[in-house]
Design a protein around this motif. Structure first.
Motif, PDB file in Angstrom:
ATOM      1  N   ARG A 215       0.791  -1.009   0.099  1.00 27.60           N
ATOM      2  CA  ARG A 215      -0.089  -0.025   0.081  1.00 27.60           C
ATOM      3  C   ARG A 215       0.735   1.282  -0.087  1.00 27.60           C
ATOM      4  N   TRP A 216       1.960   1.255   0.752  1.00 29.80           N
ATOM      5  CA  TRP A 216       2.900   2.160   0.689  1.00 29.80           C
ATOM      6  C   TRP A 216       3.521   2.600  -0.501  1.00 29.80           C
ATOM      7  N   THR A 217       3.981   1.564  -1.202  1.00 27.09           N
ATOM      8  CA  THR A 217       4.818   1.781  -2.264  1.00 27.09           C
ATOM      9  C   THR A 217       4.174   2.077  -3.473  1.00 27.09           C
ATOM     10  N   LEU A 218       3.017   1.536  -3.626  1.00 28.51           N
ATOM     11  CA  LEU A 218       2.095   1.691  -4.836  1.00 28.51           C
ATOM     12  C   LEU A 218       2.122   3.104  -5.362  1.00 28.51           C
ATOM     13  N   SER A 219       1.947   3.889  -4.441  1.00 27.95           N
ATOM     14  CA  SER A 219       1.745   5.413  -4.678  1.00 27.95           C
ATOM     15  C   SER A 219       3.215   6.004  -4.749  1.00 27.95           C
ATOM     16  N   ARG A 220       4.174   5.504  -4.880  1.00 25.56           N
ATOM     17  CA  ARG A 220       5.283   6.166  -4.531  1.00 25.56           C
ATOM     18  C   ARG A 220       6.293   5.640  -5.902  1.00 25.56           C
ATOM     19  N   ILE A 221       6.260   4.654  -6.652  1.00 30.01           N
ATOM     20  CA  ILE A 221       7.114   4.042  -7.635  1.00 30.01           C
ATOM     21  C   ILE A 221       6.122   4.035  -8.920  1.00 30.01           C
ATOM     22  N   SER A 222       6.771   3.822  -9.975  1.00 30.53           N
ATOM     23  CA  SER A 222       6.337   3.916 -11.300  1.00 30.53           C
ATOM     24  C   SER A 222       5.742   2.240 -11.361  1.00 30.53           C
ATOM     25  N   GLN A 223       4.348   2.076 -11.256  1.00 32.96           N
ATOM     26  CA  GLN A 223       3.911   0.579 -11.435  1.00 32.96           C
ATOM     27  C   GLN A 223       4.358   0.003 -12.885  1.00 32.96           C
ATOM     28  N   ALA A 224       4.518   0.787 -13.555  1.00 33.82           N
ATOM     29  CA  ALA A 224       4.561   0.258 -15.127  1.00 33.82           C
ATOM     30  C   ALA A 224       5.905  -0.461 -15.016  1.00 33.82           C
ATOM     31  N   LEU A 225       7.040   0.378 -14.436  1.00 32.39           N
ATOM     32  CA  LEU A 225       8.353  -0.264 -14.354  1.00 32.39           C
ATOM     33  C   LEU A 225       8.507  -1.342 -13.403  1.00 32.39           C
ATOM     34  N   PHE A 226       7.707  -1.298 -12.402  1.00 34.87           N
ATOM     35  CA  PHE A 226       7.932  -2.378 -11.433  1.00 34.87           C
ATOM     36  C   PHE A 226       7.429  -3.813 -12.025  1.00 34.87           C
ATOM     37  N   GLU A 227       6.008  -3.563 -12.761  1.00 34.34           N
ATOM     38  CA  GLU A 227       5.393  -4.622 -13.319  1.00 34.34           C
ATOM     39  C   GLU A 227       6.429  -5.339 -14.487  1.00 34.34           C
ATOM     40  N   SER A 228       7.146  -4.413 -15.008  1.00 35.54           N
ATOM     41  CA  SER A 228       8.236  -5.104 -15.987  1.00 35.54           C
ATOM     42  C   SER A 228       9.117  -5.914 -15.588  1.00 35.54           C
ATOM     43  N   VAL A 229       9.726  -5.275 -14.364  1.00 39.36           N
ATOM     44  CA  VAL A 229      10.809  -6.130 -13.518  1.00 39.36           C
ATOM     45  C   VAL A 229      10.179  -7.346 -13.066  1.00 39.36           C
ATOM     46  N   VAL A 230       9.127  -7.297 -12.503  1.00 41.66           N
ATOM     47  CA  VAL A 230       8.338  -8.482 -11.972  1.00 41.66           C
ATOM     48  C   VAL A 230       7.953  -9.473 -13.054  1.00 41.66           C
ATOM     49  N   LEU A 231       7.496  -9.097 -14.254  1.00 42.81           N
ATOM     50  CA  LEU A 231       7.651 -10.184 -15.469  1.00 42.81           C
ATOM     51  C   LEU A 231       8.815 -10.768 -15.729  1.00 42.81           C
ATOM     52  N   VAL A 232       9.718 -10.118 -15.774  1.00 43.86           N
ATOM     53  CA  VAL A 232      11.226 -10.710 -16.235  1.00 43.86           C
ATOM     54  C   VAL A 232      11.357 -11.921 -15.027  1.00 43.86           C
ATOM     55  N   VAL A 233      11.417 -11.525 -13.830  1.00 44.06           N
ATOM     56  CA  VAL A 233      11.883 -12.153 -12.675  1.00 44.06           C
ATOM     57  C   VAL A 233      11.030 -13.516 -12.689  1.00 44.06           C
ATOM     58  N   ALA A 234       9.564 -13.382 -12.923  1.00 48.83           N
ATOM     59  CA  ALA A 234       8.745 -14.321 -12.699  1.00 48.83           C
ATOM     60  C   ALA A 234       8.884 -15.402 -13.842  1.00 48.83           C
ATOM     61  N   GLY A 235       9.036 -14.805 -15.222  1.00 51.39           N
ATOM     62  CA  GLY A 235       9.422 -15.660 -16.456  1.00 51.39           C
ATOM     63  C   GLY A 235      10.707 -16.411 -16.162  1.00 51.39           C
ATOM     64  N   LEU A 236      11.774 -15.911 -15.535  1.00 48.77           N
ATOM     65  CA  LEU A 236      12.917 -16.582 -15.455  1.00 48.77           C
ATOM     66  C   LEU A 236      12.615 -17.609 -14.274  1.00 48.77           C
ATOM     67  N   SER A 237      12.132 -17.240 -13.304  1.00 50.63           N
ATOM     68  CA  SER A 237      11.917 -18.351 -12.243  1.00 50.63           C
ATOM     69  C   SER A 237      11.037 -19.334 -12.735  1.00 50.63           C
ATOM     70  N   GLY A 238       9.857 -19.243 -13.629  1.00 51.63           N
ATOM     71  CA  GLY A 238       9.178 -20.418 -14.051  1.00 51.63           C
ATOM     72  C   GLY A 238       9.880 -21.062 -14.904  1.00 51.63           C
ATOM     73  N   ALA A 239      10.840 -20.561 -15.782  1.00 43.51           N
ATOM     74  CA  ALA A 239      11.805 -21.316 -16.701  1.00 43.51           C
ATOM     75  C   ALA A 239      12.655 -22.196 -15.943  1.00 43.51           C
ATOM     76  N   TYR A 240      13.141 -21.915 -14.830  1.00 44.95           N
ATOM     77  CA  TYR A 240      13.906 -22.657 -13.900  1.00 44.95           C
ATOM     78  C   TYR A 240      13.142 -23.746 -13.414  1.00 44.95           C
ATOM     79  N   LEU A 241      11.979 -23.630 -13.150  1.00 48.94           N
ATOM     80  CA  LEU A 241      11.096 -24.672 -12.344  1.00 48.94           C
ATOM     81  C   LEU A 241      10.941 -25.908 -13.531  1.00 48.94           C
ATOM     82  N   LEU A 242      10.539 -25.358 -14.738  1.00 50.79           N
ATOM     83  CA  LEU A 242      10.221 -25.922 -15.872  1.00 50.79           C
ATOM     84  C   LEU A 242      11.403 -26.888 -16.585  1.00 50.79           C
ATOM     85  N   PHE A 243      12.394 -26.367 -16.461  1.00 51.47           N
ATOM     86  CA  PHE A 243      13.985 -26.880 -17.210  1.00 51.47           C
ATOM     87  C   PHE A 243      14.744 -27.632 -15.963  1.00 51.47           C
ATOM     88  N   ALA A 244      14.566 -27.124 -14.822  1.00 57.47           N
ATOM     89  CA  ALA A 244      15.793 -27.662 -13.895  1.00 57.47           C
ATOM     90  C   ALA A 244      15.595 -29.147 -13.577  1.00 57.47           C
TER      91      ALA A 244
END
Length: 244
Positions: A215-244
């Motif tokens: 709640r505190w963070t959402l109004s203080r950072i760019s959500q678009a930038l944060f979502e982009s970072v989350v998408l990259v990390v989530a995708g790489l993490s999922g790929a790790y589980l898929l292929f590890a």
């Protein structure tokens, strides 16, 4: 359990809380963390309890903003999807679950990428009964199998053109109801064992902290930038589980 593993679980719990009050897609990171640290089947059950704790917080904040007509239209297809997911968990070999969770996370991440960078690409499935059936059943299946139905629901509700408060409130009530439905099924399937209840209780404060930080963070950072970072990390993490 080592200190590093316990720290990973605490971080995952905080991510769950953060996802309920800030960026919903970030919860896929918690799915990956728990699948790595805990036995895969148990990770699903423990994470479900933490998600339910986050649901309580989200509903308390957004309880007056649900679109009940949308929720009623999703009731039957979501129930069918949950049933299909429960049947899969009951029959599938344990060795299949970790790569399946990775596959679900990658697929959900790609859905989020499509929503984030091509917001007009889903106009053809905006609203209507076919969209409710398709998205609802898929959300039910993915949330039962991997606690990863958030991106599917985000994609569907975005196409439903709900204003922000109703979007968040509808999501909060949807997952509060769905996760409560999943609880007895998960117990029956052995995903949540009594031995893990104490661990769940220990991790719930981290969920609360994560929700407050969200709640505190959402109004203080760019959500678009944060979502982009989350998408990259989530995708790489999922790929790790898929292929590890």
């Amino acid at each position: 359990m080592s200190a590093a593993e316990l720290l990973a679980l605490v971080l995952g719990a905080a991510i769950v809380g953060f996802s309920k009050t800030a960026v919903s897609g970030v919860s896929t990171l918690a799915v990956v963390l728990y699948a790595v640290v805990l036995p895969v089947r148990e990770s699903i059950g423990v994470l479900l309890v933490l998600l339910m704790a986050g649901d309580v917080l989200a509903v308390c904040i957004y309880r007056r903003h649900a679109d009940w007509a949308t929720l009623r239209g999703l009731l039957l297809p979501v129930t069918v999807g949950i049933g299909a997911g429960a049947a899969f968990l009951a029959l599938a070999p344990t060795d299949w679950l970790r790569p399946l969770i990775g596959l679900v996370v990658v697929a959900m991440t790609l859905l989020q990428v499509r929503r984030r960078f091509a917001p007009g690409s889903g106009d053809a499935v905006n609203g209507g009964r076919p969209a409710a059936v398709g998205f609802g059943s898929l959300a039910g299946f993915t949330t039962m199998v991997a606690n990863a139905g958030g991106p599917v629901m985000s994609l569907y509700l975005l196409r439903s053109r709900l204003e922000v408060a109703r979007f968040v409130g509808t999501t909060a009530w949807f997952f509060a109801c769905v996760n409560a439905t999943k609880l007895p099924i998960s117990i029956g399937l052995g995903l949540l064992r009594p031995q893990r209840i104490l661990l769940c209780l220990m991790l719930i404060p981290a969920v609360v902290v994560g929700a407050l930080v969200g709640r505190w963070t959402l109004s203080r950072i760019s959500q678009a930038l944060f979502e982009s970072v989350v998408l990259v990390v989530a995708g790489l993490s999922g790929a790790y589980l898929l292929f590890a």
